[in-house]
Design a protein around this motif. Structure first.
Motif, PDB file in Angstrom:
ATOM      1  N   LEU A  62      11.838 -56.672 -24.061  1.00 31.42           N
ATOM      2  CA  LEU A  62      12.259 -57.625 -22.739  1.00 31.42           C
ATOM      3  C   LEU A  62      13.403 -58.677 -23.287  1.00 31.42           C
ATOM      4  CD1 LEU A  62       8.750 -58.025 -21.205  1.00 31.42           C
ATOM      5  CD2 LEU A  62      10.602 -56.715 -20.450  1.00 31.42           C
ATOM      6  N   ALA A  63      13.159 -59.034 -24.763  1.00 33.70           N
ATOM      7  CA  ALA A  63      14.052 -60.026 -25.182  1.00 33.70           C
ATOM      8  C   ALA A  63      15.662 -59.792 -25.636  1.00 33.70           C
ATOM      9  CB  ALA A  63      13.597 -60.758 -26.471  1.00 33.70           C
ATOM     10  N   SER A  64      15.730 -58.271 -25.729  1.00 27.29           N
ATOM     11  CA  SER A  64      16.726 -57.904 -26.188  1.00 27.29           C
ATOM     12  C   SER A  64      17.704 -57.239 -24.904  1.00 27.29           C
ATOM     13  CB  SER A  64      16.758 -56.814 -27.237  1.00 27.29           C
ATOM     14  OG  SER A  64      15.946 -55.806 -27.066  1.00 27.29           O
ATOM     15  N   ALA A  65      16.981 -56.595 -23.919  1.00 28.33           N
ATOM     16  CA  ALA A  65      17.306 -55.967 -22.777  1.00 28.33           C
ATOM     17  C   ALA A  65      17.119 -56.562 -21.438  1.00 28.33           C
ATOM     18  CB  ALA A  65      16.922 -54.414 -22.792  1.00 28.33           C
ATOM     19  N   PRO A  66      17.817 -57.567 -21.022  1.00 32.88           N
ATOM     20  CA  PRO A  66      17.432 -58.195 -19.943  1.00 32.88           C
ATOM     21  C   PRO A  66      17.393 -57.507 -18.581  1.00 32.88           C
ATOM     22  CG  PRO A  66      19.858 -58.748 -20.665  1.00 32.88           C
ATOM     23  CD  PRO A  66      19.127 -57.795 -21.811  1.00 32.88           C
ATOM     24  N   ARG A  67      18.061 -56.584 -18.455  1.00 29.50           N
ATOM     25  CA  ARG A  67      18.008 -55.560 -17.370  1.00 29.50           C
ATOM     26  C   ARG A  67      16.813 -54.415 -17.392  1.00 29.50           C
ATOM     27  NH1 ARG A  67      23.523 -53.221 -15.706  1.00 29.50           N
ATOM     28  NH2 ARG A  67      22.570 -53.627 -13.422  1.00 29.50           N
ATOM     29  N   LEU A  68      16.168 -54.582 -18.349  1.00 30.85           N
ATOM     30  CA  LEU A  68      14.978 -53.535 -18.581  1.00 30.85           C
ATOM     31  C   LEU A  68      13.733 -54.016 -17.791  1.00 30.85           C
ATOM     32  CD1 LEU A  68      14.634 -50.864 -20.372  1.00 30.85           C
ATOM     33  CD2 LEU A  68      13.317 -52.381 -22.051  1.00 30.85           C
ATOM     34  N   SER A  69      13.205 -53.096 -17.339  1.00 28.16           N
ATOM     35  CA  SER A  69      11.609 -53.304 -16.483  1.00 28.16           C
ATOM     36  C   SER A  69      10.785 -52.271 -17.406  1.00 28.16           C
ATOM     37  CB  SER A  69      11.870 -53.148 -14.911  1.00 28.16           C
ATOM     38  OG  SER A  69      12.560 -54.073 -14.351  1.00 28.16           O
ATOM     39  N   ILE A  70       9.589 -52.688 -17.397  1.00 29.61           N
ATOM     40  CA  ILE A  70       8.490 -52.112 -18.254  1.00 29.61           C
ATOM     41  C   ILE A  70       7.151 -52.108 -17.197  1.00 29.61           C
ATOM     42  CG2 ILE A  70       7.142 -51.565 -20.206  1.00 29.61           C
ATOM     43  CD1 ILE A  70       9.300 -53.172 -21.675  1.00 29.61           C
ATOM     44  N   LEU A  71       6.728 -50.824 -17.125  1.00 28.99           N
ATOM     45  CA  LEU A  71       5.481 -50.740 -16.274  1.00 28.99           C
ATOM     46  C   LEU A  71       4.351 -50.108 -17.434  1.00 28.99           C
ATOM     47  CD1 LEU A  71       3.677 -50.868 -13.885  1.00 28.99           C
ATOM     48  CD2 LEU A  71       4.626 -48.605 -13.010  1.00 28.99           C
ATOM     49  N   VAL A  72       3.353 -50.939 -17.709  1.00 31.56           N
ATOM     50  CA  VAL A  72       2.352 -50.353 -18.794  1.00 31.56           C
ATOM     51  C   VAL A  72       0.987 -49.978 -18.040  1.00 31.56           C
ATOM     52  CG1 VAL A  72       1.124 -51.167 -20.479  1.00 31.56           C
ATOM     53  CG2 VAL A  72       3.176 -51.986 -20.333  1.00 31.56           C
ATOM     54  N   LEU A  85      19.717 -50.102 -26.055  1.00 33.39           N
ATOM     55  CA  LEU A  85      19.103 -50.352 -24.777  1.00 33.39           C
ATOM     56  C   LEU A  85      19.575 -51.725 -24.230  1.00 33.39           C
ATOM     57  CD1 LEU A  85      15.419 -49.044 -25.269  1.00 33.39           C
ATOM     58  CD2 LEU A  85      17.479 -47.636 -24.614  1.00 33.39           C
ATOM     59  N   ALA A  86      20.252 -52.541 -25.016  1.00 33.75           N
ATOM     60  CA  ALA A  86      20.715 -53.945 -24.573  1.00 33.75           C
ATOM     61  C   ALA A  86      21.295 -53.955 -23.086  1.00 33.75           C
ATOM     62  CB  ALA A  86      21.550 -54.852 -25.465  1.00 33.75           C
ATOM     63  N   ASN A  87      22.011 -53.032 -22.779  1.00 32.74           N
ATOM     64  CA  ASN A  87      22.767 -53.261 -21.437  1.00 32.74           C
ATOM     65  C   ASN A  87      22.210 -52.217 -20.525  1.00 32.74           C
ATOM     66  OD1 ASN A  87      24.396 -55.254 -22.294  1.00 32.74           O
ATOM     67  ND2 ASN A  87      25.514 -53.720 -23.469  1.00 32.74           N
ATOM     68  N   ARG A 132       9.537 -57.567 -14.089  1.00 33.78           N
ATOM     69  CA  ARG A 132      10.160 -56.992 -15.252  1.00 33.78           C
ATOM     70  C   ARG A 132       8.841 -56.310 -16.010  1.00 33.78           C
ATOM     71  NH1 ARG A 132      13.636 -59.473 -19.263  1.00 33.78           N
ATOM     72  NH2 ARG A 132      14.067 -57.477 -19.663  1.00 33.78           N
ATOM     73  N   LEU A 133       7.600 -56.933 -16.180  1.00 35.40           N
ATOM     74  CA  LEU A 133       6.680 -56.677 -17.040  1.00 35.40           C
ATOM     75  C   LEU A 133       5.315 -56.543 -16.202  1.00 35.40           C
ATOM     76  CD1 LEU A 133       5.330 -55.346 -19.503  1.00 35.40           C
ATOM     77  CD2 LEU A 133       5.078 -57.670 -20.500  1.00 35.40           C
ATOM     78  N   MET A 134       4.808 -55.520 -16.012  1.00 37.54           N
ATOM     79  CA  MET A 134       3.737 -55.327 -15.165  1.00 37.54           C
ATOM     80  C   MET A 134       2.730 -54.133 -15.883  1.00 37.54           C
ATOM     81  SD  MET A 134       4.591 -55.705 -11.226  1.00 37.54           S
ATOM     82  CE  MET A 134       3.275 -56.341 -10.754  1.00 37.54           C
ATOM     83  N   THR A 135       1.348 -54.713 -15.795  1.00 38.18           N
ATOM     84  CA  THR A 135       0.499 -53.868 -16.528  1.00 38.18           C
ATOM     85  C   THR A 135      -0.690 -53.634 -15.540  1.00 38.18           C
ATOM     86  OG1 THR A 135       0.566 -54.825 -18.719  1.00 38.18           O
ATOM     87  CG2 THR A 135      -1.115 -53.450 -18.518  1.00 38.18           C
ATOM     88  N   LEU A 136      -0.731 -51.780 -15.324  1.00 38.36           N
ATOM     89  CA  LEU A 136      -1.803 -51.417 -14.687  1.00 38.36           C
ATOM     90  C   LEU A 136      -3.195 -51.218 -15.336  1.00 38.36           C
ATOM     91  CD1 LEU A 136      -0.414 -48.768 -12.285  1.00 38.36           C
ATOM     92  CD2 LEU A 136      -1.778 -50.468 -11.490  1.00 38.36           C
ATOM     93  N   VAL A 137      -4.142 -51.868 -15.007  1.00 41.56           N
ATOM     94  CA  VAL A 137      -5.329 -51.963 -15.772  1.00 41.56           C
ATOM     95  C   VAL A 137      -6.632 -51.438 -15.132  1.00 41.56           C
ATOM     96  CG1 VAL A 137      -7.106 -53.253 -16.940  1.00 41.56           C
ATOM     97  CG2 VAL A 137      -4.576 -53.633 -17.384  1.00 41.56           C
ATOM     98  N   GLY A 138      -7.435 -50.424 -15.703  1.00 41.27           N
ATOM     99  CA  GLY A 138      -8.721 -50.075 -15.103  1.00 41.27           C
ATOM    100  C   GLY A 138      -9.347 -48.917 -15.993  1.00 41.27           C
ATOM    101  N   PRO A 139     -10.673 -48.628 -15.517  1.00 38.14           N
ATOM    102  CA  PRO A 139     -11.435 -48.050 -16.483  1.00 38.14           C
ATOM    103  C   PRO A 139     -10.808 -46.483 -16.390  1.00 38.14           C
ATOM    104  CG  PRO A 139     -12.230 -48.162 -14.391  1.00 38.14           C
ATOM    105  CD  PRO A 139     -11.346 -49.344 -14.335  1.00 38.14           C
ATOM    106  N   ALA A 140     -11.627 -45.410 -17.243  1.00 39.38           N
ATOM    107  CA  ALA A 140     -10.985 -44.092 -17.147  1.00 39.38           C
ATOM    108  C   ALA A 140     -11.404 -43.423 -15.711  1.00 39.38           C
ATOM    109  CB  ALA A 140     -11.959 -43.553 -18.194  1.00 39.38           C
TER     110      ALA A 140
END
Length: 494
Positions: free
Chosen positions: A247-257, A220-222, A156-164
């Motif tokens: 993430l707390a209010s929308a259980p079917r939501l995924s987030i890519l940061v 966005l809850a549902n 559900r929550l993944m963050t892509l990290v890296g330099p410029a």
């Protein structure tokens, strides 16, 4: 929200249970995306478009590897992977056959249909997105993209990290493309690079989703959707709060940061994006072997786009390998260098490496401002450092190779920058992807990318302190070579 492009706006090639969306380079088995490498997709596209005809091996190789010399074994490997992905022959269904002495043929019936006929109008309306059209293929990221595609719907929550310049946005967009059919309420890109005010984070999100003014996030809850929150590093606190709420209010939501440092949010999975693979100095003088490295693949691809007829030759291998190595395998830096192949040729590009800052200031007018030059991308990171972080980054630029924390303190600390303060600031630079950290034989070592070092070294020179810290570096190295009268090997010093 009907102003966004619908996923199903192009023609689709259907065969067996599969639907091949050519524009998205996406193959669906029902509503499940197939994980398939870029070369295999290229081969499949040629064969499907010429279904029922024999395509020679030479023709396939020329289409899929237009810029390099490739052995037939490479083609056979990708054909085999393609057959496995399609389940060719497992249930009596045949797709690709080998015609001895002639080539390969796609033998299953292929139907070309408008995408809107594949799904109901209701479903088509749900599969919406605001992803930009892809102008170039993604190079060297198949494994990373596949891993993210598999994990994101579950974690559900993944963050892509890296330099410029490492390609975080490129990878995130490719993952989003491949997951378009998975999320029935769409996939949405929210770019925070255009935002400076943390107080406007929620407003920017709702505007991007074209929600009515004043709408709360409860709407966005549902929703079953994917949000790609791009360039969050300068708004970390507010983005972390936003993500926690979503993430707390929308259980079917995924987030890519995407960010140059993690959000440190609850449940966050951090994925560091590595540089593209560069051939080692020990690599043979084989074009085919060198083209197996993603940094070289990208350089050749972009050089060919700039200079028609460009082809990698054996006599070019050393120069291209050195260019890719000195540019740290950074996709943005390699693209900007390859774009100058017309003006400088390989010899000229290699000669510029000692002053690679000149290469970093060449730009792409069609890119967003922070990606038009690598200097602009580095400016974006540097300007968001506090004064102490900027000072340490400048001083560390005198190290020509990797170094220990003890060495960093020995060279960079002063009356106003105590050792414990410097150690903390070094860790902050690591978190912000401006300094890499590795374990070498049980010892923690740090290193600046060549491109970052060049940038920071110029900043140090402009500050008027370059000569001072070059001398401190030289004195420290001279002292460190001798411990209790015993000469220490240089690899233990740097």
């Amino acid at each position: 929200m009907n102003s966004f492009r619908d996923l199903n706006s192009d023609t689709v090639l259907r065969f067996g249970p599969y639907a091949f969306h050519q524009r998205q380079r996406l193959i669906l088995d029902g509503d499940r995306p197939l994980r398939m490498g870029g070369r295999a997709l290229d081969i499949l596209q040629v064969l499907v478009e010429r279904a029922g005809h024999v395509v020679s091996k030479d023709e396939l190789i020329a289409h899929v590897w237009p810029t390099s010399v490739v052995e037939e074994i490479n083609l056979r490997v990708h054909i085999a992977a393609l057959r496995r992905a399609l389940g060719d022959g497992q249930n009596g269904e045949r797709y690709i056959v080998n015609v001895p002495q002639r080539g390969y043929s796609f033998v299953a019936p292929v139907e070309s249909v408008p995408a809107t006929t594949l799904v109901s109008i209701e479903t088509a309306q749900k599969h919406q997105h605001n992803l930009p059209a892809r102008l170039t293929p993604v190079t060297g990221r198949d494994s990373m993209v596949g891993s993210l595609v598999r994990q994101l719907p579950v974690r559900r929550l993944m963050t892509l990290v890296g330099p410029a310049g490492i390609g975080k946005t490129t990878v995130a967009l490719r993952v989003a493309e491949l997951l378009l059919q998975h999320y029935k309420d769409g996939v949405w890109l929210v770019d925070f690079a255009v935002l400076d005010d943390p107080a406007r984070v929620v407003d920017h999100l709702t505007q991007t989703l074209e929600l009515e003014v004043g709408t709360t996030l409860d709407v966005l809850a549902n929703r079953h959707m994917l949000l790609v929150l791009d360039n969050c590093e300068h708004l970390l606190e507010r983005c972390r709060a936003l993500v926690d709420d979503l993430l707390a209010s929308a259980p079917r939501l995924s987030i890519l940061v995407t960010s140059r440092e993690p959000l440190m949010a609850a449940g966050e999975t951090v994925q560091r994006l590595p540089s593209l693979a560069v051939p080692p100095a020990s690599a043979s003088h084989s074009v085919a072997e060198s083209m197996g490295y993603s940094a070289v693949q990208l350089f050749v691809s972009r050089a060919r786009a700039r200079q028609q007829g460009f082809a990698l030759r054996e006599q070019d291998l050393k120069a291209v390998r050195e260019i890719c190595r000195r540019l740290d395998g950074l996709p943005l830096a390699i693209e900007l260098a390859a774009a100058q192949i017309d003006a400088l040729a390989l010899v000229g590009l290699q000669a510029q490496l000692d002053n690679c800052f000149q290469l970093l200031t060449q730009g792409r007018r069609t890119a967003v401002p922070r990606h038009q030059t690598l200097k602009a991308a580095l400016d974006w990171s540097y300007e968001r450092l506090n004064q102490g972080e900027q000072t340490v980054l400048q001083r560390l630029s005198v190290f020509k190779m990797s170094f220990t924390l003890e060495a960093a303190i020995g060279v960079s600390s002063c009356e106003l920058l105590k050792p414990d303060q410097l150690a903390t600031l070094v860790q902050r630079l690591v978190a912000k992807s401006l300094l890499s950290m590795d374990q070498v034989n049980g010892t923690t070592r740090y290193r600046l990318l060549n491109t970052t070092r060049t940038y920071a070294l110029e900043k140090l020179e402009h500050s008027g302190h370059l000569r001072t810290f070059e001398q401190r570096y030289s004195h420290y190295i001279s002292r460190a070579r001798w411990v209790s009268g015993v000469q220490v090997p240089m690899q233990l010093v740097e």
